[in-house]
Scaffold this active site. Structure first.
Site, PDB file in Angstrom:
ATOM      1  N   THR A   1       0.826  -1.213   0.000  1.00 44.93           N
ATOM      2  CA  THR A   1       0.000   0.000   0.000  1.00 44.93           C
ATOM      3  C   THR A   1       0.859   1.261   0.000  1.00 44.93           C
TER       4      THR A   1
ATOM      5  N   GLY B   1       2.859  -3.017   7.897  1.00 46.73           N
ATOM      6  CA  GLY B   1       3.019  -3.312   9.308  1.00 46.73           C
ATOM      7  C   GLY B   1       4.470  -3.614   9.658  1.00 46.73           C
TER       8      GLY B   1
ATOM      9  N   GLU C   1      -6.028  -6.122   3.878  1.00 48.14           N
ATOM     10  CA  GLU C   1      -6.124  -7.310   3.008  1.00 48.14           C
ATOM     11  C   GLU C   1      -7.321  -7.198   2.074  1.00 48.14           C
TER      12      GLU C   1
HETATM   13  C1  LIG Z   1      -1.734 -19.525  10.437  1.00 43.24           C
HETATM   14  C2  LIG Z   1      -0.972 -18.238  10.377  1.00 43.24           C
HETATM   15  C3  LIG Z   1      -1.899 -17.080  10.515  1.00 43.24           C
HETATM   16  C4  LIG Z   1      -1.147 -15.795  10.341  1.00 43.24           C
HETATM   17  C5  LIG Z   1      -2.100 -14.658  10.297  1.00 43.24           C
HETATM   18  C6  LIG Z   1      -1.349 -13.400  10.144  1.00 43.24           C
HETATM   19  C7  LIG Z   1      -2.317 -12.291   9.991  1.00 43.24           C
HETATM   20  C8  LIG Z   1      -1.576 -11.008  10.069  1.00 43.24           C
HETATM   21  C9  LIG Z   1      -2.551  -9.930  10.242  1.00 43.24           C
HETATM   22  C10 LIG Z   1      -2.608  -9.139   8.959  1.00 43.24           C
HETATM   23  C11 LIG Z   1      -2.828  -7.737   9.319  1.00 43.24           C
HETATM   24  C12 LIG Z   1      -2.513  -6.778   8.491  1.00 43.24           C
HETATM   25  C13 LIG Z   1      -1.776  -7.048   7.243  1.00 43.24           C
HETATM   26  C14 LIG Z   1      -2.360  -6.287   6.133  1.00 43.24           C
HETATM   27  C15 LIG Z   1      -1.761  -6.369   4.951  1.00 43.24           C
HETATM   28  C16 LIG Z   1      -2.336  -5.686   3.823  1.00 43.24           C
HETATM   29  O1  LIG Z   1      -3.326  -5.009   3.883  1.00 43.24           O
HETATM   30  S1  LIG Z   1      -1.473  -5.989   2.388  1.00 43.24           S
HETATM   31  C17 LIG Z   1      -2.299  -5.034   1.190  1.00 43.24           C
HETATM   32  C18 LIG Z   1      -3.644  -5.635   0.864  1.00 43.24           C
HETATM   33  N1  LIG Z   1      -4.184  -4.968  -0.253  1.00 43.24           N
HETATM   34  C19 LIG Z   1      -5.204  -5.473  -0.953  1.00 43.24           C
HETATM   35  O2  LIG Z   1      -5.783  -6.493  -0.628  1.00 43.24           O
HETATM   36  C20 LIG Z   1      -5.584  -4.695  -2.189  1.00 43.24           C
HETATM   37  C21 LIG Z   1      -6.974  -5.062  -2.646  1.00 43.24           C
HETATM   38  N2  LIG Z   1      -7.053  -4.907  -4.096  1.00 43.24           N
HETATM   39  C22 LIG Z   1      -7.016  -6.017  -4.909  1.00 43.24           C
HETATM   40  O3  LIG Z   1      -6.937  -7.148  -4.495  1.00 43.24           O
HETATM   41  C23 LIG Z   1      -7.124  -5.773  -6.379  1.00 43.24           C
HETATM   42  O4  LIG Z   1      -6.542  -4.605  -6.769  1.00 43.24           O
HETATM   43  C24 LIG Z   1      -8.583  -5.868  -6.899  1.00 43.24           C
HETATM   44  C25 LIG Z   1      -8.929  -7.319  -6.888  1.00 43.24           C
HETATM   45  C26 LIG Z   1      -9.483  -5.110  -5.980  1.00 43.24           C
HETATM   46  C27 LIG Z   1      -8.761  -5.269  -8.267  1.00 43.24           C
HETATM   47  O5  LIG Z   1      -7.667  -5.600  -8.972  1.00 43.24           O
HETATM   48  P1  LIG Z   1      -7.648  -5.281 -10.520  1.00 43.24           P
HETATM   49  O6  LIG Z   1      -6.297  -5.478 -11.012  1.00 43.24           O
HETATM   50  O7  LIG Z   1      -8.329  -3.997 -10.790  1.00 43.24           O
HETATM   51  O8  LIG Z   1      -8.460  -6.464 -10.990  1.00 43.24           O
HETATM   52  P2  LIG Z   1      -9.884  -6.496 -11.627  1.00 43.24           P
HETATM   53  O9  LIG Z   1      -9.875  -5.754 -12.915  1.00 43.24           O
HETATM   54  O10 LIG Z   1     -10.924  -6.163 -10.609  1.00 43.24           O
HETATM   55  O11 LIG Z   1      -9.909  -8.048 -11.897  1.00 43.24           O
HETATM   56  C28 LIG Z   1      -9.119  -8.575 -12.963  1.00 43.24           C
HETATM   57  C29 LIG Z   1      -9.227 -10.055 -12.867  1.00 43.24           C
HETATM   58  O12 LIG Z   1      -8.329 -10.479 -11.868  1.00 43.24           O
HETATM   59  C30 LIG Z   1      -8.999 -11.301 -10.939  1.00 43.24           C
HETATM   60  N3  LIG Z   1      -8.327 -11.151  -9.666  1.00 43.24           N
HETATM   61  C31 LIG Z   1      -8.126 -10.014  -8.977  1.00 43.24           C
HETATM   62  N4  LIG Z   1      -7.450 -10.285  -7.835  1.00 43.24           N
HETATM   63  C32 LIG Z   1      -7.230 -11.622  -7.832  1.00 43.24           C
HETATM   64  C33 LIG Z   1      -6.582 -12.512  -6.909  1.00 43.24           C
HETATM   65  N5  LIG Z   1      -6.051 -12.067  -5.770  1.00 43.24           N
HETATM   66  N6  LIG Z   1      -6.543 -13.820  -7.230  1.00 43.24           N
HETATM   67  C34 LIG Z   1      -7.113 -14.267  -8.382  1.00 43.24           C
HETATM   68  N7  LIG Z   1      -7.750 -13.483  -9.306  1.00 43.24           N
HETATM   69  C35 LIG Z   1      -7.790 -12.173  -8.995  1.00 43.24           C
HETATM   70  C36 LIG Z   1     -10.390 -10.759 -10.940  1.00 43.24           C
HETATM   71  O13 LIG Z   1     -11.290 -11.698 -10.385  1.00 43.24           O
HETATM   72  C37 LIG Z   1     -10.602 -10.510 -12.396  1.00 43.24           C
HETATM   73  O14 LIG Z   1     -10.848 -11.721 -13.007  1.00 43.24           O
HETATM   74  P3  LIG Z   1     -11.875 -11.738 -14.242  1.00 43.24           P
HETATM   75  O15 LIG Z   1     -11.870 -13.166 -14.692  1.00 43.24           O
HETATM   76  O16 LIG Z   1     -11.339 -10.762 -15.246  1.00 43.24           O
HETATM   77  O17 LIG Z   1     -13.197 -11.309 -13.677  1.00 43.24           O
HETATM   78  C1  FAD Z   2      -4.649  -1.948  10.414  1.00 47.62           C
HETATM   79  C2  FAD Z   2      -4.120  -1.912   9.008  1.00 47.62           C
HETATM   80  C3  FAD Z   2      -2.989  -2.641   8.673  1.00 47.62           C
HETATM   81  C4  FAD Z   2      -2.496  -2.602   7.379  1.00 47.62           C
HETATM   82  N1  FAD Z   2      -1.353  -3.299   7.080  1.00 47.62           N
HETATM   83  C5  FAD Z   2      -0.858  -3.242   5.815  1.00 47.62           C
HETATM   84  C6  FAD Z   2       0.349  -3.931   5.490  1.00 47.62           C
HETATM   85  O1  FAD Z   2       0.939  -4.597   6.319  1.00 47.62           O
HETATM   86  N2  FAD Z   2       0.811  -3.851   4.213  1.00 47.62           N
HETATM   87  C7  FAD Z   2       0.168  -3.125   3.251  1.00 47.62           C
HETATM   88  O2  FAD Z   2       0.640  -3.087   2.117  1.00 47.62           O
HETATM   89  N3  FAD Z   2      -0.988  -2.460   3.526  1.00 47.62           N
HETATM   90  C8  FAD Z   2      -1.500  -2.500   4.788  1.00 47.62           C
HETATM   91  N4  FAD Z   2      -2.663  -1.834   5.079  1.00 47.62           N
HETATM   92  C9  FAD Z   2      -3.316  -1.022   4.045  1.00 47.62           C
HETATM   93  C10 FAD Z   2      -4.569  -1.721   3.529  1.00 47.62           C
HETATM   94  O3  FAD Z   2      -4.220  -2.841   2.763  1.00 47.62           O
HETATM   95  C11 FAD Z   2      -5.381  -0.724   2.691  1.00 47.62           C
HETATM   96  O4  FAD Z   2      -5.791   0.329   3.541  1.00 47.62           O
HETATM   97  C12 FAD Z   2      -6.594  -1.430   2.098  1.00 47.62           C
HETATM   98  O5  FAD Z   2      -6.178  -2.261   1.045  1.00 47.62           O
HETATM   99  C13 FAD Z   2      -7.660  -0.440   1.596  1.00 47.62           C
HETATM  100  O6  FAD Z   2      -7.119   0.355   0.590  1.00 47.62           O
HETATM  101  P1  FAD Z   2      -7.247   1.948   0.702  1.00 47.62           P
HETATM  102  O7  FAD Z   2      -6.747   2.362   2.005  1.00 47.62           O
HETATM  103  O8  FAD Z   2      -6.667   2.501  -0.543  1.00 47.62           O
HETATM  104  O9  FAD Z   2      -8.806   2.228   0.701  1.00 47.62           O
HETATM  105  P2  FAD Z   2      -9.671   2.814  -0.510  1.00 47.62           P
HETATM  106  O10 FAD Z   2      -9.783   1.801  -1.567  1.00 47.62           O
HETATM  107  O11 FAD Z   2      -9.174   4.174  -0.853  1.00 47.62           O
HETATM  108  O12 FAD Z   2     -11.102   2.905   0.205  1.00 47.62           O
HETATM  109  C14 FAD Z   2     -11.798   4.121   0.393  1.00 47.62           C
HETATM  110  C15 FAD Z   2     -13.241   3.905  -0.041  1.00 47.62           C
HETATM  111  O13 FAD Z   2     -13.254   3.732  -1.454  1.00 47.62           O
HETATM  112  C16 FAD Z   2     -14.085   2.622  -1.794  1.00 47.62           C
HETATM  113  N5  FAD Z   2     -13.624   2.017  -3.057  1.00 47.62           N
HETATM  114  C17 FAD Z   2     -12.351   1.902  -3.483  1.00 47.62           C
HETATM  115  N6  FAD Z   2     -12.298   1.251  -4.668  1.00 47.62           N
HETATM  116  C18 FAD Z   2     -13.592   0.950  -4.979  1.00 47.62           C
HETATM  117  C19 FAD Z   2     -14.217   0.276  -6.072  1.00 47.62           C
HETATM  118  N7  FAD Z   2     -13.494  -0.223  -7.093  1.00 47.62           N
HETATM  119  N8  FAD Z   2     -15.560   0.137  -6.045  1.00 47.62           N
HETATM  120  C20 FAD Z   2     -16.282   0.613  -5.012  1.00 47.62           C
HETATM  121  N9  FAD Z   2     -15.761   1.271  -3.953  1.00 47.62           N
HETATM  122  C21 FAD Z   2     -14.429   1.436  -3.943  1.00 47.62           C
HETATM  123  C22 FAD Z   2     -13.902   1.680  -0.631  1.00 47.62           C
HETATM  124  O14 FAD Z   2     -15.011   0.759  -0.541  1.00 47.62           O
HETATM  125  C23 FAD Z   2     -13.847   2.625   0.570  1.00 47.62           C
HETATM  126  O15 FAD Z   2     -15.181   2.866   1.012  1.00 47.62           O
HETATM  127  C24 FAD Z   2      -3.170  -1.838   6.392  1.00 47.62           C
HETATM  128  C25 FAD Z   2      -4.314  -1.110   6.726  1.00 47.62           C
HETATM  129  C26 FAD Z   2      -4.799  -1.149   8.021  1.00 47.62           C
HETATM  130  C27 FAD Z   2      -6.040  -0.356   8.373  1.00 47.62           C
END
Ligand SMILES: CCCCCCCCCC/C=C\C/C=C/C(=O)SCCNC(=O)CCNC(=O)[C@H](O)C(C)(C)COP(=O)(O)OP(=O)(O)OC[C@H]1O[C@@H](n2cnc3c(N)ncnc32)[C@H](O)[C@@H]1OP(=O)(O)O
Ligand code: FAD
Length: 593
Positions: free
Chosen positions: A69, A108, A351
């Site tokens: 992110t 994180g 996530e």
């Molecule tokens: C036992 C051990 C336990 C350990 C536990 C540990 C827990 C630790 C606690 C964790 C706490 C905090 C950590 C946090 C970390 C983070 O937050 S990391 C950052 C996370 N960020 C995200 O998740 C970003 C979310 N966004 C996305 O995933 C993508 O950008 C999104 C899917 C929203 C859109 O991507 P686009 O590229 O625009 O794709 P789109 O056009 O919508 O779709 C194209 C196509 O691709 C398919 N697709 C998308 N994502 C995936 C995927 N992940 N896997 C498979 N396929 C995927 C999608 O379905 C589309 O397919 P289609 O056939 O064209 O419809």
């Molecule tokens: C506690 C915590 C821990 C984290 N740890 C990590 C980490 O370890 N590593 C890391 O890389 N990231 C981490 N993150 C970041 C996290 O992965 C992002 O905040 C998360 O993926 C959401 O993305 P954003 O902040 O850009 O929200 P945004 O996407 O900007 O969301 C803002 C609003 O926009 C809306 N929106 C956005 N896109 C769309 C769409 N296509 N259609 C409809 N609505 C939409 C959402 O629903 C939401 O209401 C952490 C966040 C938190 C809060």
């Protein structure tokens, strides 16, 4: 680490449970290292890269996190701005943060803990961008932990919760790493800069899918802990007269208290079974993917997104209900519930922000609906989409599992059809595809919630019908399963009734059944929370103690408040007394006037 070796904990799940038990109140600063960094090295690195780095990670010689992110992008991964440009002269990638919005923000433990990161960056080679890829980046000196030259790193500041995790920011200034630090299991950059593309660009997103699966279990853990605290406290707390002139009643004997808590107790059991079911599906499909069979990857992605969003939303709402059901003491950190809530509510965002995740599942359902309409075969979990929507419910007084699952299937199938038809109508009105989609996303979110709800109810019923369980336990679990399903219908009756699926008599049956089940479960409520077997050390709650000595614990907790270290606080001398003296002087002046 050594203690886990001594105890013989081999599986990551067992290690995670041990870590949580060892540090119950604050999240471990190594959660991301063990839960995301090391597994990603294992799954996204080549065999050679895994052999080199995974042992270092598992022995904590290398401590890492997942840095994806940025200030300007979290959801839209394709919009990330950090660049990794290949330099064939030096066989290196040059990492850079070209804009303010490209600064890595939120990862994180990046602020003070880790010495390595997995960085998601736009890969450039031979002048062409190939999209986002993962790179292993050393961020601190392995000798003295100082920040590597070319990097700016810091903490992002206080947050709602997650106090044990030092979420940070990180800025790259033409920072060089070896070519072989790109995770190259699926995509490669050769020495001459040629790019070898992966079978599927989304394979790089595999780490997120894995954590979303883990988060379904986190939703169970946090909701069940809050439920343990609230149910035990409701058994101890006596307040008001249920019978005029009688003794004060256990608050658990109020029907409203039972209606608050027992469905959440049932939800906790339902989510535990759903998390186990999700994990089994993940294990099977992810091993297929690792063998190169990507056929079920869309189904896995859709299920993981939907359940992660559905379960965290429900868990957070439920934890708040548990807190409020404990009255004033629930609002105190002495209850343990505020910390549970503050640490899990972020999971509705990280996530994958929940709405965005639900829309990913909705997109999959939309495609499956069209395939179903064409008569094509559908994966088992989605076959309900071809349900005959003209059929009415056969639900009777017994509220059988079969009639309940049929009701949830009908509701989800109907709602997916409504959303898809709106999308199709939008297109027929001449809207472009993306507008037709966007203008139908509200009903798609509702339909996807119904889809996830069906998965959880059906999974609960399937396990009860398949597993060998002693009759007494089976009876109680069946009561919980029925309560979970009937409560879900009663609370969403409009969605189940919109097309007349239930008649008036059946609605009355359901409203009576949910209240009857509260009475059935009341005698076993405490036993059902004790069954989770959470030690007091893990709950960290004066209200949820196993021995029920709540008031003694609250009194001791309060006396330990730091404010009680001195009788008169310095604020009296610094502010209160000068203010009072000033007031009395001004009063004398006015009296003289
Ligand atoms: C036992 C051990 C336990 C350990 C536990 C540990 C827990 C630790 C606690 C964790 C706490 C905090 C950590 C946090 C970390 C983070 O937050 S990391 C950052 C996370 N960020 C995200 O998740 C970003 C979310 N966004 C996305 O995933 C993508 O950008 C999104 C899917 C929203 C859109 O991507 P686009 O590229 O625009 O794709 P789109 O056009 O919508 O779709 C194209 C196509 O691709 C398919 N697709 C998308 N994502 C995936 C995927 N992940 N896997 C498979 N396929 C995927 C999608 O379905 C589309 O397919 P289609 O056939 O064209 O419809
Ligand atoms: C506690 C915590 C821990 C984290 N740890 C990590 C980490 O370890 N590593 C890391 O890389 N990231 C981490 N993150 C970041 C996290 O992965 C992002 O905040 C998360 O993926 C959401 O993305 P954003 O902040 O850009 O929200 P945004 O996407 O900007 O969301 C803002 C609003 O926009 C809306 N929106 C956005 N896109 C769309 C769409 N296509 N259609 C409809 N609505 C939409 C959402 O629903 C939401 O209401 C952490 C966040 C938190 C809060």
């Amino acid at each position: 680490m050594d203690r886990m070796e001594e105890l013989g904990f081999r599986s990551e799940t067992d290690r995670q449970i041990f870590r949580e038990a060892a540090a119950p109140v604050e999240l471990s600063p190594f959660g991301l290292h063990s839960g995301m960094f090391v597994p990603t090295l294992e799954r996204q690195g080549t065999p050679e890269q895994s052999r080199k780095w995974v042992p270092l990670g598992k022995s904590f010689k290398m401590i890492g996190t997942y840095a994806q992110t940025e200030l300007g992008h979290g959801t839209f991964i394709r919009g990330l701005e950090t660049t990794a440009t290949f330099d064939p002269e030096t066989q290196e990638f040059i990492l850079d943060s070209p804009t303010l919005s490209s600064i890595k923000y939120w990862p994180g433990n990046v602020a003070k803990t880790v010495n390595h990161c997995l960085v998601m960056a736009q890969l450039y080679t031979q002048g062409k961008c190939h999209g986002t890829h993962l790179f292993l980046v050393q961020v601190r000196n392995m000798e003295d932990h100082t920040i590597m030259p070319g990097l700016e790193i810091g903490d992002i500041g206080p947050k709602l919760g997650f106090d044990g995790v030092d979420n940070g920011f990180m800025r790259f200034n033409k920072y060089r790493i070896p070519r072989m630090n790109m995770l190259m299991r699926y995509a490669k950059v050769l020495e001459n800069g040629d790019y070898i593309k992966p079978k599927n660009a989304k394979l790089t997103y595999g780490a997120m899918v894995m954590i979303r699966v883990f988060i379904v279990m986190d939703a169970f853990k946090t909701l069940s802990r809050a439920a343990v605290i609230a149910v035990r406290y409701s058994a101890v707390r006596r307040q008001s007269e249920l019978r005029p002139g009688g003794e004060e009643a256990q608050v658990m004997d109020y029907q409203t208290q039972q209606y608050k808590l027992f469905p959440l107790l049932a939800t906790s059991y339902a989510f535990l079974l759903a998390a186990e079911g999700m994990s089994q599906i993940y294990a099977k499909i992810s091993s297929d993917i690792e063998r190169g069979n990507l056929e079920d990857m869309p189904q896995l992605h859709a299920l993981a997104c939907g359940l992660k969003a559905f379960c965290t939303w429900v868990a957070c709402e439920g934890i708040e209900v548990c807190r409020m059901s404990c009255g004033g003491h629930g609002y105190s950190h002495a209850s343990g519930i505020p910390k549970i809530y503050a640490n899990i509510v972020g999971a509705c965002t990280y996530e994958g922000e929940n709405t965005v995740m639900m829309l990913q599942t909705a997109r999959y359902l939309s495609k499956c609906y069209i395939r179903g309409q064409r008569g094509e075969s559908l994966p088992e979990l989605i076959q309900y989409l071809t349900t005959d929507l003209n059929v009415k419910s056969t639900l009777g007084e017994d509220c059988s599992f079969e009639s309940l699952v049929a009701a949830y299937s009908h509701r989800a199938a109907r709602m997916v059809a409504v959303a898809c038809k709106l999308q199709q109508t939008n297109k027929k009105k001449g809207m472009a595809g993306h507008d037709a989609w966007n203008k139908s996303t509200v009903p798609f979110i509702a339909a996807t919630k119904a889809h996830c709800h069906l998965f959880i109810v059906r999974n609960f019923v399937t396990i009860l019908s398949q597993k060998k369980i002693d009759p007494a336990t089976h009876n109680v679990l069946s009561q919980l399963c029925t309560l979970y399903a009937v409560y879900g219908i009663v609370e969403n009756m409009g969605e189940f009734m919109q097309d007349g699926y239930f008649n008036q008599d059946q609605v009355s049956i359901l409203n009576r059944k949910v209240l009857a089940l509260l009475e059935d479960i009341r005698p076993n409520a405490v036993a059902l929370v004790d069954a989770f077997d959470y030690p007091d050390h893990l709950l960290q709650s004066c209200l949820g103690r196993y021995d029920g000595q709540v008031y003694e614990a609250l009194y001791e907790y309060s006396k330990s408040s730091p404010l009680n270290n001195t009788d008169i606080h310095s604020s009296y001398y610094n502010y209160i007394r000068p203010m009072m003296q000033k007031r009395s002087e001004s009063k004398n002046i006015s009296a003289k006037l």
